[in-house]
Design a protein around this motif. Structure first.
Motif, PDB file in Angstrom:
ATOM      1  N   TYR A 344       1.528  -1.450  -0.734  1.00  0.00           N
ATOM      2  CA  TYR A 344       1.569  -1.696   0.939  1.00  0.00           C
ATOM      3  C   TYR A 344       2.475  -3.344  -0.271  1.00  0.00           C
ATOM      4  O   TYR A 344       2.205  -3.949  -1.215  1.00  0.00           O
ATOM      5  N   ARG A 345       3.158  -3.694   1.355  1.00  0.00           N
ATOM      6  CA  ARG A 345       3.726  -5.137   0.972  1.00  0.00           C
ATOM      7  C   ARG A 345       2.781  -5.652   1.414  1.00  0.00           C
ATOM      8  O   ARG A 345       2.177  -6.218   2.319  1.00  0.00           O
ATOM      9  N   LEU A 346       3.590  -7.391   0.187  1.00  0.00           N
ATOM     10  CA  LEU A 346       2.626  -8.501   0.799  1.00  0.00           C
ATOM     11  C   LEU A 346       1.316  -8.237   2.113  1.00  0.00           C
ATOM     12  O   LEU A 346       0.986  -9.191   2.711  1.00  0.00           O
ATOM     13  N   GLU A 347       3.220  -8.359   3.251  1.00  0.00           N
ATOM     14  CA  GLU A 347       3.256  -8.736   4.304  1.00  0.00           C
ATOM     15  C   GLU A 347       2.141  -8.345   5.368  1.00  0.00           C
ATOM     16  O   GLU A 347       1.608  -8.302   5.971  1.00  0.00           O
ATOM     17  N   GLU A 348       1.436  -7.197   4.407  1.00  0.00           N
ATOM     18  CA  GLU A 348       0.507  -6.103   5.744  1.00  0.00           C
ATOM     19  C   GLU A 348      -0.932  -5.761   3.808  1.00  0.00           C
ATOM     20  O   GLU A 348      -1.144  -5.503   4.828  1.00  0.00           O
ATOM     21  N   ILE A 349      -0.816  -7.326   4.150  1.00  0.00           N
ATOM     22  CA  ILE A 349      -2.425  -7.101   3.837  1.00  0.00           C
ATOM     23  C   ILE A 349      -3.233  -6.919   4.326  1.00  0.00           C
ATOM     24  O   ILE A 349      -4.166  -5.808   4.172  1.00  0.00           O
ATOM     25  N   ASN A 350      -2.934  -6.996   5.994  1.00  0.00           N
ATOM     26  CA  ASN A 350      -4.443  -7.103   6.521  1.00  0.00           C
ATOM     27  C   ASN A 350      -4.554  -5.596   7.369  1.00  0.00           C
ATOM     28  O   ASN A 350      -5.286  -4.687   6.984  1.00  0.00           O
ATOM     29  N   GLU A 351      -2.951  -5.023   7.161  1.00  0.00           N
ATOM     30  CA  GLU A 351      -3.113  -3.291   7.488  1.00  0.00           C
ATOM     31  C   GLU A 351      -3.633  -2.769   5.946  1.00  0.00           C
ATOM     32  O   GLU A 351      -4.535  -1.701   5.986  1.00  0.00           O
ATOM     33  N   ALA A 352      -3.816  -3.340   4.597  1.00  0.00           N
ATOM     34  CA  ALA A 352      -4.150  -2.258   4.279  1.00  0.00           C
ATOM     35  C   ALA A 352      -5.858  -2.918   3.232  1.00  0.00           C
ATOM     36  O   ALA A 352      -6.518  -1.868   3.240  1.00  0.00           O
ATOM     37  N   LEU A 353      -6.491  -3.850   4.006  1.00  0.00           N
ATOM     38  CA  LEU A 353      -7.714  -3.971   3.917  1.00  0.00           C
ATOM     39  C   LEU A 353      -8.819  -3.568   5.288  1.00  0.00           C
ATOM     40  O   LEU A 353      -9.437  -2.993   4.467  1.00  0.00           O
ATOM     41  N   ALA A 354      -7.621  -3.238   5.999  1.00  0.00           N
ATOM     42  CA  ALA A 354      -7.975  -2.546   6.929  1.00  0.00           C
ATOM     43  C   ALA A 354      -8.494  -0.967   6.635  1.00  0.00           C
ATOM     44  O   ALA A 354      -9.372  -0.051   6.889  1.00  0.00           O
ATOM     45  N   GLY A 355      -7.208   0.059   5.932  1.00  0.00           N
ATOM     46  CA  GLY A 355      -7.297   1.022   5.064  1.00  0.00           C
ATOM     47  C   GLY A 355      -8.773   1.142   4.344  1.00  0.00           C
ATOM     48  O   GLY A 355      -9.180   2.260   4.445  1.00  0.00           O
ATOM     49  N   MET A 356      -8.600   0.629   3.786  1.00  0.00           N
ATOM     50  CA  MET A 356      -9.901   0.219   2.520  1.00  0.00           C
ATOM     51  C   MET A 356     -11.102  -0.101   3.186  1.00  0.00           C
ATOM     52  O   MET A 356     -12.418   0.467   3.186  1.00  0.00           O
ATOM     53  N   ARG A 357     -11.042  -0.723   4.807  1.00  0.00           N
ATOM     54  CA  ARG A 357     -12.448  -0.734   5.367  1.00  0.00           C
ATOM     55  C   ARG A 357     -12.886   0.309   6.292  1.00  0.00           C
ATOM     56  O   ARG A 357     -13.946   1.010   5.891  1.00  0.00           O
ATOM     57  N   THR A 358     -12.048   1.055   6.783  1.00  0.00           N
ATOM     58  CA  THR A 358     -11.982   2.768   6.811  1.00  0.00           C
ATOM     59  C   THR A 358     -12.580   3.910   6.098  1.00  0.00           C
ATOM     60  O   THR A 358     -12.996   5.300   6.780  1.00  0.00           O
ATOM     61  N   GLY A 359     -11.921   3.334   4.727  1.00  0.00           N
ATOM     62  CA  GLY A 359     -12.163   4.611   3.735  1.00  0.00           C
ATOM     63  C   GLY A 359     -11.011   5.507   4.055  1.00  0.00           C
ATOM     64  O   GLY A 359     -10.949   6.665   3.484  1.00  0.00           O
ATOM     65  N   THR A 360      -9.832   5.032   4.504  1.00  0.00           N
ATOM     66  CA  THR A 360      -8.351   5.863   4.979  1.00  0.00           C
ATOM     67  C   THR A 360      -8.012   6.187   3.679  1.00  0.00           C
ATOM     68  O   THR A 360      -7.636   7.546   3.340  1.00  0.00           O
ATOM     69  N   GLU A 361      -8.221   4.780   2.811  1.00  0.00           N
ATOM     70  CA  GLU A 361      -7.520   4.220   1.773  1.00  0.00           C
ATOM     71  C   GLU A 361      -8.455   5.434   0.588  1.00  0.00           C
ATOM     72  O   GLU A 361      -9.954   4.937   0.469  1.00  0.00           O
ATOM     73  N   ILE A 362      -7.862   5.745  -0.291  1.00  0.00           N
ATOM     74  CA  ILE A 362      -8.800   5.595  -1.828  1.00  0.00           C
ATOM     75  C   ILE A 362      -8.939   4.508  -2.416  1.00  0.00           C
ATOM     76  O   ILE A 362      -9.695   4.048  -3.075  1.00  0.00           O
ATOM     77  N   LYS A 363      -7.948   3.898  -2.973  1.00  0.00           N
ATOM     78  CA  LYS A 363      -6.803   2.634  -3.479  1.00  0.00           C
ATOM     79  C   LYS A 363      -6.057   2.277  -2.939  1.00  0.00           C
ATOM     80  O   LYS A 363      -5.070   2.863  -3.064  1.00  0.00           O
ATOM     81  N   ALA A 364      -5.949   0.985  -1.584  1.00  0.00           N
ATOM     82  CA  ALA A 364      -5.014   0.583  -1.182  1.00  0.00           C
ATOM     83  C   ALA A 364      -3.973  -0.868  -2.581  1.00  0.00           C
ATOM     84  O   ALA A 364      -5.025  -1.292  -2.784  1.00  0.00           O
ATOM     85  N   VAL A 365      -3.051  -0.893  -2.478  1.00  0.00           N
ATOM     86  CA  VAL A 365      -2.439  -1.397  -4.021  1.00  0.00           C
ATOM     87  C   VAL A 365      -1.011  -2.281  -2.582  1.00  0.00           C
ATOM     88  O   VAL A 365      -0.666  -1.641  -2.432  1.00  0.00           O
ATOM     89  N   ILE A 366      -1.562  -3.579  -3.280  1.00  0.00           N
ATOM     90  CA  ILE A 366      -0.213  -4.501  -2.789  1.00  0.00           C
ATOM     91  C   ILE A 366       0.853  -4.369  -3.686  1.00  0.00           C
ATOM     92  O   ILE A 366       0.471  -4.649  -4.959  1.00  0.00           O
ATOM     93  N   ASP A 367       1.658  -3.959  -3.519  1.00  0.00           N
ATOM     94  CA  ASP A 367       2.983  -3.505  -4.639  1.00  0.00           C
ATOM     95  C   ASP A 367       4.173  -4.699  -4.581  1.00  0.00           C
ATOM     96  O   ASP A 367       5.369  -5.619  -3.622  1.00  0.00           O
ATOM     97  N   ASN A 368       4.629  -5.312  -5.425  1.00  0.00           N
ATOM     98  CA  ASN A 368       5.929  -6.901  -5.364  1.00  0.00           C
ATOM     99  C   ASN A 368       6.726  -5.758  -6.322  1.00  0.00           C
ATOM    100  O   ASN A 368       7.230  -6.862  -6.382  1.00  0.00           O
ATOM    101  N   ARG A 369       6.617  -4.686  -6.578  1.00  0.00           N
ATOM    102  CA  ARG A 369       7.402  -4.876  -7.541  1.00  0.00           C
ATOM    103  C   ARG A 369       8.893  -4.449  -7.053  1.00  0.00           C
ATOM    104  O   ARG A 369       9.186  -4.052  -5.890  1.00  0.00           O
TER     105      ARG A 369
END
Length: 369
Positions: A344-369
């Motif tokens: 996820y991009r930094l601006e998508e942090i809330n979507e990333a948190l939601a993905g982890m909260r629901t268990g949809t993601e195994i490990k979500a990361v914020i990617d600044n590269r």
């Protein structure tokens, strides 16, 4: 490279509300301090509970979250010349770091367990002005914080899980081996197949477990568990009755149960179920719980089972170092980078948190590269 005066960061301003993107001043780098560009910032269950306000500890707000970070040095204080293992540090190196411990209290000096330090300063839990959280473009590392260099042959995606889950598991299994060692060919049951469970799986196998049984959901996490060496998996979405899950484990262990059961689910209800999966005289290792929720249990079970119960949380810089070394030597045998399910991009942090909260993601990361 030219370092800006400010950078973007995702700031937690109110528990239970979305994080806000703000511009934060970048501190000066002097002495032993370090400034890194955040390459990847992992999101774990602790971050989810922290944002919701359900974590066991409520930290003062506002703060910048993100305690598992892979950073690239962009400015190095003149007095910081090496990492904790004596490896030379220079601009451009990738590093990881522990929380900052006082080094003087009873837990640091006598018990040699700095992760229990009562005077620690935590990354991912501090005021935005300190820029000490991974949910940002840059992060500031205090002069007293120990760091470790990431091996050159280890990919970013392979390393990021060390920032929380893997180092925590290394610490927990260190305690296990000192107090109630896992024997060669013992059976290990792992409750939960998130990052803590997956790293517990590879660690148990590395020590010499005979069979490893992973219990959890959803299916994508269990599929990764198989790739990482699980001999059996039990999908709780399909086998919903705890008694039926217990029967499966007993059938796989000649009716006795597992020598080691590892709680990695974060669900307090797993506690009572875990004792039914364990052999008399076995060990229950608790790693995953992050909330102070109450359950009812019968203490006599400890006595009746002659059980050993071990709780373990967090880690020290030595556990970062050893986890990275494990990845360095095993990355061609185990697809360690596959733990990252989405960038996820930094601006998508809330979507990333939601993905982890629901268990949809195994490990979500914020990617600044």
């Amino acid at each position: 490279m030219e370092i800006p005066k400010t950078c973007k960061a995702a700031v937690l301003t109110e528990y239970g509300k979305p994080l806000e993107i703000k511009e934060i001043p970048i501190p000066d780098v002097t002495g032993n301090a370090i400034l890194v560009k955040v390459l990847l910032a992992g999101i774990c269950g602790t971050d989810v509970h922290q944002a919701a306000g359900t974590l066991g500890i409520k930290f003062p707000l506002p703060n910048i979250q993100g305690h598992e970070t892979l950073g690239q040095i962009v400015k190095l204080g003149p007095e910081r010349v090496a990492d904790v293992a004596g490896q030379e540090l220079k601009v451009g190196d990738r590093i990881m770091w522990s929380h900052d411990f006082c080094g003087k209290c009873y837990y640091c000096s006598v018990l040699r367990m700095p992760f229990m330090c009562k005077n620690n300063i935590g990354y991912g839990f501090s005021h935005p002005d300190k820029l000490m959280g991974g949910f940002a473009e840059y992060e500031f590392i205090l002069p007293t914080t120990p760091v470790v260099k990431v091996p050159e042959n280890v990919l970013d995606e392979e390393a990021i899980g060390v920032g929380c889950a893997f180092r925590t598991v290394v610490n927990a299994f260190d305690k296990l081996q000192k107090k109630s060692p896992l024997g060669l060919a013992d059976t290990v049951v792992i409750q939960g197949c998130g990052p803590i469970g997956l790293y517990s799986l590879v660690t148990a196998n590395a020590i010499g477990a005979g069979q490893t049984i992973v219990i959890g959901a959803p299916e994508n996490r269990l599929e990764l568990a198989k790739k990482w060496g699980a001999t059996h998996v039990i999908n709780i979405d399909e086998v919903k009755d705890p008694a039926e899950r217990q029967k499966i484990v007993l059938d796989l262990t000649d009716g006795r149960g597992a020598e080691l059961v590892v709680e990695c689910s974060g669900n307090p209800m797993a506690f009572n179920e875990g004792f039914g999966l364990m052999i008399n005289g076995g060990t229950y290792l608790i790693i995953g719980l992050t909330t102070p929720s109450k359950i009812e249990f019968i203490p006599y079970v400890f006595l009746g089972k002659n059980a050993t119960v071990i709780g373990s949380g967090s880690a020290d810089i030595v556990h970062f170092y050893r986890a990275l070394k494990f990845i360095k030597y095993n990355r061609t045998k185990i697809p360690m980078g596959a733990i990252i399910s989405k960038h996820y991009r930094l601006e998508e942090i809330n979507e990333a948190l939601a993905g982890m909260r629901t268990g949809t993601e195994i490990k979500a990361v914020i990617d600044n590269r």
